[in-house]
Structures are given as C-alpha cells and as structure tokens.
Design a protein around this motif. Structure first.
Motif, PDB file in Angstrom:
ATOM      1  N   THR A 142      41.325  28.191 105.453  1.00 56.90           N
ATOM      2  CA  THR A 142      40.733  27.377 104.389  1.00 56.90           C
ATOM      3  C   THR A 142      39.892  28.266 103.469  1.00 56.90           C
ATOM      4  OG1 THR A 142      38.566  26.877 105.384  1.00 56.90           O
ATOM      5  CG2 THR A 142      40.431  25.507 106.101  1.00 56.90           C
ATOM      6  N   SER A 143      39.554  27.709 102.317  1.00 57.54           N
ATOM      7  CA  SER A 143      38.577  28.354 101.445  1.00 57.54           C
ATOM      8  C   SER A 143      37.204  28.212 102.098  1.00 57.54           C
ATOM      9  CB  SER A 143      38.573  27.669 100.076  1.00 57.54           C
ATOM     10  OG  SER A 143      38.024  26.369 100.197  1.00 57.54           O
ATOM     11  N   ALA A 144      36.184  28.722 101.482  1.00 50.77           N
ATOM     12  CA  ALA A 144      34.811  28.431 101.899  1.00 50.77           C
ATOM     13  C   ALA A 144      34.446  27.050 101.322  1.00 50.77           C
ATOM     14  CB  ALA A 144      33.872  29.525 101.387  1.00 50.77           C
ATOM     15  N   PRO A 145      33.333  26.450 101.757  1.00 53.02           N
ATOM     16  CA  PRO A 145      32.927  25.150 101.204  1.00 53.02           C
ATOM     17  C   PRO A 145      32.826  25.187  99.666  1.00 53.02           C
ATOM     18  CG  PRO A 145      31.650  25.630 103.155  1.00 53.02           C
ATOM     19  CD  PRO A 145      32.444  26.876 102.852  1.00 53.02           C
ATOM     20  N   SER A 146      33.141  24.055  99.051  1.00 48.01           N
ATOM     21  CA  SER A 146      33.254  24.011  97.585  1.00 48.01           C
ATOM     22  C   SER A 146      31.929  23.756  96.889  1.00 48.01           C
ATOM     23  CB  SER A 146      34.260  22.939  97.182  1.00 48.01           C
ATOM     24  OG  SER A 146      35.538  23.308  97.639  1.00 48.01           O
ATOM     25  N   ASN A 147      31.821  24.363  95.724  1.00 46.43           N
ATOM     26  CA  ASN A 147      30.630  24.264  94.885  1.00 46.43           C
ATOM     27  C   ASN A 147      31.039  24.075  93.430  1.00 46.43           C
ATOM     28  OD1 ASN A 147      28.566  24.820  96.975  1.00 46.43           O
ATOM     29  ND2 ASN A 147      29.655  26.766  97.152  1.00 46.43           N
ATOM     30  N   LEU A 148      30.033  23.756  92.593  1.00 50.69           N
ATOM     31  CA  LEU A 148      30.318  23.529  91.170  1.00 50.69           C
ATOM     32  C   LEU A 148      30.080  24.802  90.371  1.00 50.69           C
ATOM     33  CD1 LEU A 148      28.344  20.158  91.025  1.00 50.69           C
ATOM     34  CD2 LEU A 148      30.848  20.359  90.927  1.00 50.69           C
ATOM     35  N   SER A 204      35.307  24.575  93.519  1.00 48.00           N
ATOM     36  CA  SER A 204      36.033  25.404  94.482  1.00 48.00           C
ATOM     37  C   SER A 204      35.019  26.334  95.145  1.00 48.00           C
ATOM     38  CB  SER A 204      37.134  26.197  93.776  1.00 48.00           C
ATOM     39  OG  SER A 204      37.922  26.900  94.716  1.00 48.00           O
ATOM     40  N   SER A 205      35.512  27.346  95.866  1.00 47.55           N
ATOM     41  CA  SER A 205      34.537  28.235  96.511  1.00 47.55           C
ATOM     42  C   SER A 205      34.212  29.432  95.613  1.00 47.55           C
ATOM     43  CB  SER A 205      34.986  28.637  97.918  1.00 47.55           C
ATOM     44  OG  SER A 205      36.301  29.100  97.948  1.00 47.55           O
ATOM     45  N   PHE A 206      33.034  30.038  95.877  1.00 44.48           N
ATOM     46  CA  PHE A 206      32.452  31.025  94.958  1.00 44.48           C
ATOM     47  C   PHE A 206      33.205  32.360  94.870  1.00 44.48           C
ATOM     48  CE2 PHE A 206      27.953  28.971  95.256  1.00 44.48           C
ATOM     49  CZ  PHE A 206      28.153  28.276  94.068  1.00 44.48           C
ATOM     50  N   ALA A 227      33.539  19.925 100.767  1.00 44.83           N
ATOM     51  CA  ALA A 227      34.832  20.160 101.409  1.00 44.83           C
ATOM     52  C   ALA A 227      35.437  21.536 101.112  1.00 44.83           C
ATOM     53  CB  ALA A 227      35.812  19.077 100.973  1.00 44.83           C
ATOM     54  N   VAL A 228      36.297  21.974 102.006  1.00 49.91           N
ATOM     55  CA  VAL A 228      37.071  23.203 101.807  1.00 49.91           C
ATOM     56  C   VAL A 228      38.478  22.848 101.330  1.00 49.91           C
ATOM     57  CG1 VAL A 228      35.771  24.417 103.609  1.00 49.91           C
ATOM     58  CG2 VAL A 228      37.920  23.245 104.203  1.00 49.91           C
ATOM     59  N   TYR A 229      39.216  23.835 100.885  1.00 47.65           N
ATOM     60  CA  TYR A 229      40.638  23.661 100.574  1.00 47.65           C
ATOM     61  C   TYR A 229      41.461  24.274 101.714  1.00 47.65           C
ATOM     62  CZ  TYR A 229      39.761  22.613  95.572  1.00 47.65           C
ATOM     63  OH  TYR A 229      39.358  22.055  94.382  1.00 47.65           O
TER      64      TYR A 229
END
Ligand code: 3IO
Length: 334
Positions: A142-148, A204-206, A227-229
C-alpha cells in the motif's frame, strides 16, 4: 584466402551464437503506470533484481515504467490478455472489481505503509479471493496514509469546502464526506490536471511531493493520515503456469518479503520527500484542529458500512474481515 574466409566465418558464427548462449531461459515483461522514480516502479526494479539474482540469470525481466507498455486503467485487461506478463495495479482505480481488497481504501487507522502492506498481504493469503482468480498475485503493498497536498492552504475543514481535489476509489468518497469536491483519476494523469487547474490539489501520500515534483505546485500539505491506497502485482495465468517450478518457488517466496520491503521503502521515502520539499520549495506542513480530525472520523464512518454492504453481495463477511484486519493492525502498526 580460403583459410582467412573460414576464420572470418568461424568468428561470425561464434559472435552470433555467444549472445544466445547467455540469453535467459525465461523472459518476462512487467508493466507499470507511474513514472520510474515513484515507489511502485522502485519496488518493481527491486523485485526484478531479486528474481534475476535468485534464479541465477535464468529469468530476465524487462520493465516498462511510465505507462510505456500498459497504462493505469488497462493494465488489468492487458495482463489478462497477455500483452504484458506482469503488471502493477492500484486497486482504487477499479471500483467494484475488488470487493475484498478494496477494504484497504477505508480509513482503518494504519499509520505506516509497512504495517498496512503486511496486513493486506495476510488478508489476501488467508482469503485467496475470487476477485484475483484470473491472475497469479506476486505481491501486494500500500501507499503510506493519505494527506492533502494543495495549491492554497487547508487549515481547517472550512477551507476544503468545494475545492476540487484528485483522488481515486473510496478515497474520493472520503473527500466527498468531508466537503471537498473529488475528481477521480489515476496518479499518472494528475500532473496535467494540476497544471490545467482542473484540480487544486490531491489526496495521496507525501512521497509524490518529491517523486512527481508536486511540491512545486502544491505548497501546502495538510496532515490527515487517513486511508492508504492498496496495490497488487499481478501475473498472467498462463505465463505463470509456464514457469519452471524452481522459478515459481523463488517468486512465491518473495511475495511477503517484497510487501514488507516496499512498505519500509515507502515509510522512509515519505520522510525524505517532506525534507526535500521543505528545503527546495519551503512547503508548509499544516496540522488540522483536533475537532476537525474528529469530524473526519465521524463523517467517514458510513463508508465502512457501505463497503460491508457491497462485500456482502459477494458473500464476504465484512465484520469478520474488518476484525481480522484490526488484529493485524494491532500486530504490525508501530
Ligand atoms: C501512488 C501512485 C502512483 C505513484 C506514486 C504513488 N504514491 C501514492 C500513490 C497512491 C495513489 O494516489 C494512487 O493513485 O494509487
């Protein structure tokens, strides 16, 4: 003259046959949609190297990053039809196709890519879900946790009202539930959408601040850690069936290790990407007020029930799955 001719002929024969003596027994193509620098492609190169090393050169893998063989949305069909032997897919780009594994697009509370990747792999191994029956799944992560990541600052949920942000799948629904206007598209289409102003940021993640250079255009980064992807690396079934047993074993043994390697790479890379973005573009890292974080939690709760309802249609026991994942989270999350 005759002997010179024979000498040259011999040389030519030798020259032509040597490369074939060294050619691998098995040649495989591996398609990936985002640019070479991004984490799905970094893990692809690491997997290629490990497989080539562990099979002593018996297997050679030709990698195709940046949608040069198959794009974000046609990799699934392309691998099924054999246009590529192997492909990397983002599960969120295929709503409704993965009723089990889409659970990882929900806000489940994972704080790292490592823990979420291992939990996803365990879930897949345990359930061997129908949704992947046409493929051999080589690894998942997965990606890392999502941020804006936005062009204008988002300091509270109020700042989010109605602004168009790129996401995909259930993560688009998360944005909708907190007042933003989601625009669903693959990562690979996002640079153009940001450039044209179709979207004002992304969710998405940073890692992509650096790898996609989004820090240049999105100077404000609001931490939500939701959430992650989830991703899957899939292989064409008949390509898999045609592999020698020892090669199959190398790849099978690599599945979990690759999930963990990718998670660890990602978690470290998020740190590197943030440091790079601060240094190069002076990005601002924003923390949401505690009350807004609570609102995000509450507003996204119904999405868990929506997932359960959909899962039930394919005889998946959503509550049981969620509790297995919670057990994994407690086990793996730092
Ligand atoms: C992603 C996708 C492609 C390249 C780098 C990436 N970092 C995080 C993601 C997850 C994501 O937003 C997506 O679209 O799958």
């Amino acid at each position: 003259f005759g002997s010179l001719f024979l000498f040259l002929l011999g040389f030519a024969v030798l020259f032509c046959s040597v490369p074939s003596l060294h050619a691998a027994e098995v040649n495989l193509s591996y398609a990936n949609f985002p640019p070479a620098k991004t984490f799905p492609c970094v893990q692809m190169e690491r997997w290629k190297q490990e497989v080539e090393k562990r099979t002593s050169g018996k297997v050679q893998i030709q990698t195709y990053p940046g949608s040069t063989l198959l794009g974000a949305k046609n990799t699934l069909r392309g691998v099924m039809q054999g246009q590529a032997d192997i492909g990397c897919i983002s599960i969120a780009y295929h709503p409704g196709v993965f009723p089990l594994c889409s659970v990882f697009e929900l806000p489940l509370g994972f704080t790292t890519s490592t823990s979420a990747s291992l939990a996803l792999w365990d879930l897949f191994q345990k359930h061997q879900p129908q949704e992947f029956k046409k493929f051999k799944v080589l690894t998942m992560f997965t990606s890392a946790p999502s941020n804006l990541m936005t062009k204008t600052p988002v300091r509270s949920l109020g700042d989010l009202k109605g602004i168009e942000l790129r996401a995909s799948g259930i993560l688009s629904k998360i944005l909708d539930s907190i007042g933003a206007t989601p625009v669903s598209m693959p990562m690979s289409e996002t640079p153009e959408a940001l450039q044209k102003g179709v979207v004002k940021g992304l969710f998405s993640s940073f890692d992509v601040l650096k790898d996609m250079n989004f820090a240049e255009i999105c100077r404000y980064e609001t931490v939500t850690n939701t959430a992650v992807y989830p991703f899957a690396v899939i292989m064409n079934k008949s390509s898999w069936d045609g592999l020698p047993d020892d090669v199959k074993k190398v790849m099978t043994d690599l599945g979990r290790e690759q999930a963990e390697w990718t998670g660890k790479y990602m978690d470290q890379h998020v740190e590197d990407s943030l440091a790079w973005s601060k240094e190069k573009y002076g990005i601002e890292l924003i923390t949401m007020p505690e009350a807004d974080m609570q609102t995000i939690k509450e507003n996204t709760m119904p999405l868990i029930n929506d997932w359960k309802t959909k899962a039930a249609e394919t005889s998946i026991d959503g509550d049981a799955v969620l509790s297995e994942i919670e057990t994994s989270r407690v086990k793996y999350d730092p």
